[in-house]
Design a protein around this motif. Sequence first.
Motif, PDB file in Angstrom:
ATOM      1  N   PHE A 137     -11.967-112.976 -44.710  1.00  3.93           N
ATOM      2  CA  PHE A 137     -12.898-112.491 -45.729  1.00  3.93           C
ATOM      3  C   PHE A 137     -12.255-111.394 -46.563  1.00  3.93           C
ATOM      4  N   THR A 138     -12.584-111.391 -47.840  1.00  5.33           N
ATOM      5  CA  THR A 138     -12.126-110.317 -48.720  1.00  5.33           C
ATOM      6  C   THR A 138     -13.019-109.092 -48.500  1.00  5.33           C
ATOM      7  N   LEU A 139     -12.606-107.967 -49.057  1.00  2.00           N
ATOM      8  CA  LEU A 139     -13.348-106.724 -48.838  1.00  2.00           C
ATOM      9  C   LEU A 139     -14.791-106.786 -49.351  1.00  2.00           C
ATOM     10  N   PRO A 140     -15.071-107.321 -50.538  1.00  3.35           N
ATOM     11  CA  PRO A 140     -16.479-107.406 -50.952  1.00  3.35           C
ATOM     12  C   PRO A 140     -17.341-108.242 -49.996  1.00  3.35           C
ATOM     13  N   ILE A 141     -16.786-109.315 -49.457  1.00  3.74           N
ATOM     14  CA  ILE A 141     -17.554-110.120 -48.507  1.00  3.74           C
ATOM     15  C   ILE A 141     -17.742-109.345 -47.208  1.00  3.74           C
ATOM     16  N   GLY A 142     -16.700-108.670 -46.767  1.00  2.00           N
ATOM     17  CA  GLY A 142     -16.797-107.861 -45.552  1.00  2.00           C
ATOM     18  C   GLY A 142     -17.829-106.762 -45.690  1.00  2.00           C
ATOM     19  N   LEU A 143     -17.880-106.129 -46.854  1.00  9.71           N
ATOM     20  CA  LEU A 143     -18.895-105.094 -47.072  1.00  9.71           C
ATOM     21  C   LEU A 143     -20.297-105.688 -47.062  1.00  9.71           C
ATOM     22  N   ASN A 144     -20.433-106.882 -47.559  1.00  9.73           N
ATOM     23  CA  ASN A 144     -21.737-107.530 -47.571  1.00  9.73           C
ATOM     24  C   ASN A 144     -22.226-107.850 -46.160  1.00  9.73           C
ATOM     25  N   THR A 145     -21.288-108.092 -45.235  1.00  8.55           N
ATOM     26  CA  THR A 145     -21.695-108.386 -43.862  1.00  8.55           C
ATOM     27  C   THR A 145     -22.294-107.161 -43.170  1.00  8.55           C
ATOM     28  N   LEU A 146     -22.089-105.967 -43.741  1.00  5.05           N
ATOM     29  CA  LEU A 146     -22.673-104.762 -43.158  1.00  5.05           C
ATOM     30  C   LEU A 146     -24.161-104.632 -43.476  1.00  5.05           C
ATOM     31  N   LEU A 147     -24.651-105.412 -44.426  1.00  6.81           N
ATOM     32  CA  LEU A 147     -26.067-105.404 -44.766  1.00  6.81           C
ATOM     33  C   LEU A 147     -26.757-106.544 -44.023  1.00  6.81           C
ATOM     34  N   THR A 148     -27.563-106.191 -43.066  1.00  7.72           N
ATOM     35  CA  THR A 148     -28.241-107.204 -42.257  1.00  7.72           C
ATOM     36  C   THR A 148     -29.738-106.922 -42.232  1.00  7.72           C
ATOM     37  N   ASN A 152     -28.857-101.603 -41.463  1.00 11.02           N
ATOM     38  CA  ASN A 152     -27.712-101.478 -42.348  1.00 11.02           C
ATOM     39  C   ASN A 152     -26.817-100.346 -41.861  1.00 11.02           C
ATOM     40  N   ASN A 153     -25.538-100.582 -41.901  1.00 11.11           N
ATOM     41  CA  ASN A 153     -24.566 -99.582 -41.485  1.00 11.11           C
ATOM     42  C   ASN A 153     -24.055 -98.869 -42.740  1.00 11.11           C
ATOM     43  N   TYR A 154     -24.821 -97.904 -43.209  1.00 10.60           N
ATOM     44  CA  TYR A 154     -24.495 -97.233 -44.459  1.00 10.60           C
ATOM     45  C   TYR A 154     -23.238 -96.378 -44.363  1.00 10.60           C
TER      46      TYR A 154
END
Length: 190
Positions: A137-148, A152-154
Amino acid sequence: LLVSSFVAYGFAMYDFKGKTAAFIAVLLLMTVPFEIMMLPLYVMVNDLGLADSYGVIVLPFLAASVTIFFFRQYFTGIPKGLLEAGRVDGVTEFGIFFKVVLPISRPALAAMGILNGMVTWNNFLWPLLVLRSAEKFTLPIGLNTLLTPYGNNYDLLIIGSFFSLLPVLVLFLCFQRFFVAGMTAGALKG
């Protein structure tokens, strides 16, 4: 940048059969959003067996129509006498491109490098569609996985957003002196 500049150099400096029609096709391609071309590209990628690889993220963007248009406009401002002087001196056509045209085009290369770098680095939809392995995964996709939906892992999201900004910021700071010159280069002809 290299592929787009090759294509633009051909459009700007050479006369060939179908040149106008091909350039109109490039202009028309600029009006088509990537989201419309995404499904046929996805089917082609799956048929070729390229899905879930880093190359599949890069291949559709090797020659961007906006970049071709920008470089063509820039190259039309280069005097043809410079090219003729190179030919008289015995320089090959590739030599003229690499030794004469590209050094003159540093501002345009820097401007398009910054803009294409930003677009490519922040691209979310295409990598999300073609990458399947979490480790790719690229960084934008990886950051999106933090939003569940479960929380959320802010803390990590803010740190990751900062680190995702760094490469684009470094790219801009390295080439900022060329950026303004490159963006205004084709504006005036004299």
